[in-house]
Design an enzyme around this catalytic site. Structure first.
Site, PDB file in Angstrom:
ATOM      1  N   ASP A  17       0.864  -1.174   0.000  1.00 51.79           N
ATOM      2  CA  ASP A  17       0.000   0.000   0.000  1.00 51.79           C
ATOM      3  C   ASP A  17       0.905   1.229   0.000  1.00 51.79           C
ATOM      4  OD1 ASP A  17      -2.449   1.625   0.618  1.00 51.79           O
ATOM      5  OD2 ASP A  17      -1.351   1.926   2.493  1.00 51.79           O
ATOM      6  N   TYR A  19      -0.177   4.963   0.881  1.00 53.52           N
ATOM      7  CA  TYR A  19      -0.410   6.045   1.837  1.00 53.52           C
ATOM      8  C   TYR A  19      -0.446   5.534   3.274  1.00 53.52           C
ATOM      9  CZ  TYR A  19      -1.536   8.527  -2.434  1.00 53.52           C
ATOM     10  OH  TYR A  19      -1.471   9.078  -3.688  1.00 53.52           O
ATOM     11  N   ARG A  48      -7.553  12.773   6.332  1.00 50.02           N
ATOM     12  CA  ARG A  48      -7.404  11.342   6.069  1.00 50.02           C
ATOM     13  C   ARG A  48      -8.702  10.585   6.328  1.00 50.02           C
ATOM     14  NH1 ARG A  48      -5.069   7.390   3.095  1.00 50.02           N
ATOM     15  NH2 ARG A  48      -4.503   5.568   4.327  1.00 50.02           N
ATOM     16  N   SER A 124      -2.449   0.672  -4.777  1.00 51.34           N
ATOM     17  CA  SER A 124      -2.963   1.810  -4.020  1.00 51.34           C
ATOM     18  C   SER A 124      -4.268   2.329  -4.588  1.00 51.34           C
ATOM     19  CB  SER A 124      -1.922   2.943  -4.045  1.00 51.34           C
ATOM     20  OG  SER A 124      -2.433   4.131  -3.489  1.00 51.34           O
ATOM     21  N   ASN A 125      -5.040   2.965  -3.719  1.00 51.07           N
ATOM     22  CA  ASN A 125      -6.215   3.703  -4.180  1.00 51.07           C
ATOM     23  C   ASN A 125      -5.836   4.930  -4.995  1.00 51.07           C
ATOM     24  OD1 ASN A 125      -8.179   2.052  -3.028  1.00 51.07           O
ATOM     25  ND2 ASN A 125      -8.295   3.232  -1.131  1.00 51.07           N
TER      26      ASN A 125
END
Length: 231
Positions: A17, A19, A48, A124-125
């Protein structure tokens, strides 16, 4: 250590991932002098939290937009909530988010894994442009075989389509991948999907009550190579 090495035997790729795992999302507000020092922590947390909530809700509602828009929408909410809404500040923070600082141990860990013959990738998103900026500005781009964005499947983690995308992109079965995330929800999601999972619990969180069980819990990625016999 023998039991740990046996548990992760057969891993051929380490997928990370981005972040909070490789890159410190708190570094954007921390490096912005225009955010009052006494509100930087609150801004980071609210930004966040809303970023994740909006990503999950949009996936549930099937109303996808990329993570750049989600991040901007979350920032707008956070700035307004903290009485900091100013166009110039928003622009500065969004630019800083494209150049988040990697955690201190990350470059050495990636180099160690690569030297040990393990493939390395990001899942990752983040949108493709966001991730390209992150790996380029940090100088880490050469250390990744692939940088994979959830944008390819138009859904955000923990939707199974995102994890399946990593399998297809790397042409590997789930059990040949060790997935690393500092986000407990993501670690559980990847585990429930079938990946081997190492939860990098940087923030001393309690375990989530969610499907899936991470194989190991570490405090920083510096502990990862030993789990894979790559130290």
């Amino acid at each position: 250590m023998t039991e740990k090495l046996q548990a992760l035997k057969g891993v051929r790729a380490c997928v990370f991932d981005a972040y909070g795992t490789l890159f410190d999302f708190a570094s954007a507000a921390a490096r912005c002098a225009d955010v009052p020092a006494d509100r930087r922590a609150a801004l980071t947390t609210l930004w966040r939290d809303k970023q994740l909530q909006y990503a999950w809700l949009r996936t549930l509602e099937d109303r996808y937009v990329d993570f750049w828009q989600v991040t901007g929408d979350a920032l707008d909410f956070a700035l307004e909530s903290l009485d900091l809404a100013r166009p110039a500040l928003r622009e500065r923070l969004m630019d800083l988010y494209l150049g988040l600082e990697p955690f201190a141990e990350v470059p050495a860990v990636l180099e160690t894994l690569r030297k040990a013959g393990l493939r390395t990738a990001i899942l990752s998103n983040g949108s493709p442009a966001m991730l390209e900026a992150l790996v380029s500005r940090s100088g880490l781009k050469p250390l990744f075989e692939a940088v994979l964005s959830a944008d390819a499947v138009r859904a955000f983690k923990t939707h199974p389509k995102v994890y399946q995308y990593a399998l297809e992109a790397l042409a590997l079965p789930a059990q040949a991948i060790s997935f690393q995330s500092s986000n407990a929800w993501d670690a559980h999601g990847a585990s429930d999907f079938g990946m081997r999972v190492v939860w990098c619990n940087r923030y001393g969180q309690r375990r989530e009550r969610l499907p899936g069980t991470p194989d190991f819990e570490i405090r920083t990625l510096a502990e990862l190579p030993a789990l894979l016999g790559a130290d």
